[in-house]
Design an enzyme around this catalytic site. Structure first.
Site, PDB file in Angstrom:
ATOM      1  N   GLU A  23       1.911  -6.665 -11.419  1.00 48.83           N
ATOM      2  CA  GLU A  23       1.036  -7.519 -10.741  1.00 48.83           C
ATOM      3  C   GLU A  23       0.008  -8.287 -11.499  1.00 48.83           C
ATOM      4  OE1 GLU A  23       0.928  -6.823  -5.808  1.00 48.83           O
ATOM      5  OE2 GLU A  23      -0.700  -6.511  -6.893  1.00 48.83           O
ATOM      6  N   HIS A  45      20.761  11.299 -17.529  1.00 52.50           N
ATOM      7  CA  HIS A  45      21.992  11.662 -17.160  1.00 52.50           C
ATOM      8  C   HIS A  45      22.476  10.296 -16.356  1.00 52.50           C
ATOM      9  CE1 HIS A  45      22.378  15.840 -18.725  1.00 52.50           C
ATOM     10  NE2 HIS A  45      20.993  15.401 -18.743  1.00 52.50           N
ATOM     11  N   LYS A  87       5.637 -13.773   2.238  1.00 52.76           N
ATOM     12  CA  LYS A  87       5.205 -13.559   3.443  1.00 52.76           C
ATOM     13  C   LYS A  87       5.031 -14.731   4.292  1.00 52.76           C
ATOM     14  CE  LYS A  87       1.497 -10.478   1.585  1.00 52.76           C
ATOM     15  NZ  LYS A  87       0.166 -10.315   1.188  1.00 52.76           N
TER      16      LYS A  87
HETATM   17  O1  PA5 Z   1      -2.508  -5.720  -5.383  1.00 56.31           O
HETATM   18  C1  PA5 Z   1      -2.646  -5.991  -4.300  1.00 56.31           C
HETATM   19  O2  PA5 Z   1      -3.667  -6.721  -3.681  1.00 56.31           O
HETATM   20  C2  PA5 Z   1      -1.712  -5.733  -3.240  1.00 56.31           C
HETATM   21  O3  PA5 Z   1      -0.688  -4.962  -3.523  1.00 56.31           O
HETATM   22  C3  PA5 Z   1      -2.520  -5.215  -1.958  1.00 56.31           C
HETATM   23  O4  PA5 Z   1      -2.992  -3.766  -2.499  1.00 56.31           O
HETATM   24  C4  PA5 Z   1      -1.348  -4.996  -0.864  1.00 56.31           C
HETATM   25  O5  PA5 Z   1      -0.865  -5.952  -0.607  1.00 56.31           O
HETATM   26  C5  PA5 Z   1      -2.217  -4.306   0.466  1.00 56.31           C
HETATM   27  O6  PA5 Z   1      -3.206  -5.265   0.784  1.00 56.31           O
HETATM   28  P1  PA5 Z   1      -4.336  -4.802   1.715  1.00 56.31           P
HETATM   29  O7  PA5 Z   1      -5.110  -3.835   1.151  1.00 56.31           O
HETATM   30  O8  PA5 Z   1      -5.048  -6.068   1.861  1.00 56.31           O
HETATM   31  O9  PA5 Z   1      -3.656  -4.587   3.113  1.00 56.31           O
END
Ligand code: PA5
Length: 424
Positions: free
Chosen positions: A279, A300, A414
């Protein structure tokens, strides 16, 4: 030193000249990280987070944990991404540190998974920790709705106040509204720390303390790392070295990094690492693809590709100096399997030989590697390791000239899903 970085198997792939060339960028990135002058600087709260955790919060959470465990046989932790992976990685890496079992929901939308899990816990005494920074993420929101109904039927409205804990934003989001309306106990996630950097905020500390993990030592490990990796001097900063070497490898066409380990309990640490690196770096058409393998299991299945496939991979091993338990390979009088040559040896010794053999074979097959060594799989070292990876990804994101602290790409699915579900 808690953590060391071995770079011997970069020989022939990265030269001192390569590092000299990017030295000015490394110095600039260090300044941008510490002076908050780079891209995404609103989300640099994680940099000094360990040293800013108040002892009173640790006392409060330890106290909460004791009380919860008196009336609960298990914990259900609800969350996804940064609100899930670090918690699970910590519990699984430490194996026996959690004093009650932790069940995870809200990280998938799988009906059979959730139904089976609720069947499994229905006769246990349960506490729920629901974690969402935004308070609006679909997967944990739907899971919480289902779990809340299940808890209501099991305990009745009045008791839920003592059995549901929320971790969310201070000012906004649906989870905050639910917590306030129902008087659930809640903890705040700081604004300036993104999900994947949040393991040392209440996101990680609340469920881990409730489960009985020693958060005091966990935070101490991260505090030691914060100090160690704040050093500007490249030669003394292993987090910056890791970032710089992987950046050079990427520039030379090694576009996949495999985080390899020889310990089954590293599996979810690798998942946490994949989110952190994927990310943070995967944007603007750039980014090393983070993959992981647990050896020798995966030797393996993926061993062939690693040894002999397309040469666009580099490897980072995470090794643990000492195993906590001793297991000896026994002598066998009949020796029908012909393995008496390892009789009397520690299993951990055999595992280390497998690592030496694998890293050397992969190197000869064209895969350069680094090895991160930590001395033991304990909670202090894990706190240190998390911070090491966070500091390194901040550096390496800036070396790639991306904003390592946003994640605009995760919105795309989303939006489409909401359209398909008919959201107005
Ligand atoms: O890195 C990020 O921002 C995402 O992976 C969030 O952690 C994930 O979408 C969960 O978000 P939230 O804590 O707002 O529910």
């Amino acid at each position: 030193m808690v953590l060391t970085l071995n770079k011997d198997l970069l020989k022939g792939f990265v030269s001192p000249k390569d590092i000299e060339k990017i030295a000015p960028q490394i110095q600039k990135a260090h300044k941008d990280l510490h002076n908050k002058t780079g891209k995404g600087s609103d989300y640099l709260g994680w940099i000094n987070l360990p040293s800013s955790i108040k002892p009173a919060l640790i006392d409060e959470l330890e106290d909460l944990g004791k009380k919860v465990r008196e009336n609960s046989d298990c914990l259900i932790s609800i969350g996804i991404g940064g609100s899930y992976l670090g918690i699970r990685a910590t519990v699984e890496f430490l194996r026996d540190a959690a004093k009650i079992p932790v069940y995870y929901v809200g990280h998938n939308i799988c009906a059979d998974y959730l139904a089976n899990l609720l069947d499994e816990v229905k006769d246990k005494r349960i506490t729920v920790v629901v974690i969402s920074k935004s308070g609006t993420t679909t997967e944990p929101a739907i899971a919480f709705r289902i779990v809340k109904k299940f808890m209501l039927e099991k305990y009745g409205q009045e008791q839920l106040k003592d059995r549901i804990i929320c971790v969310t934003d201070a000012k906004k989001g649906a989870l905050l509204k639910i917590a306030q309306k129902n008087s659930y106990r809640s903890f705040v996630i700081p604004d300036d720390v993104g999900g994947r950097f949040s393991i040392l905020t209440p996101v990680g500390l609340v469920p881990l303390a409730v489960a009985g993990v020693d958060i005091r030592k966990f935070v101490a490990g991260a505090q030691a790392a914060e100090k160690e990796y704040s050093i500007k001097d490249f030669e003394k900063n292993t987090a910056y070295q890791y970032a710089a070497y992987r950046h050079v490898l990427y520039q030379k066409g090694k576009v996949i990094e495999v985080l390899s380990s020889f310990y089954d309990n590293m599996a979810f640490v690798c998942e946490w690492w994949k989110q952190l690196y994927g990310e943070s770096e995967g944007k603007d058409g750039k980014g090393i693809f983070p993959a992981s393998m647990i050896f020798s299991t995966d030797l393996h299945s993926m061993g062939q590709l690693m040894q002999d496939g397309m040469r666009n991979i580099f490897e980072t091993f995470v090794m643990i100096e000492k195993s906590k338990r001793s297991v000896l390979v026994p002598e066998d009088e009949e020796n029908l399997d012909d393995f008496n040559f390892v009789a009397g040896k520690e299993l951990d010794f055999v595992n280390k030989k497998a690592y030496q053999a694998t890293s050397s074979a992969h190197f000869e097959g064209g895969i350069p590697s680094m090895t991160i060594n930590i001395d033991m799989a304990d909670v202090f070292n894990l706190g240190h390791l998390y911070y090491f990876f966070e500091k390194a990804v901040g550096m390496s994101g800036y070396l790639s000239e991306v904003n390592p602290f946003d994640q605009p790409g995760v919105e795309a699915y989303k939006k489409k899903m909401f359209v398909l579900l008919g959201r107005k």
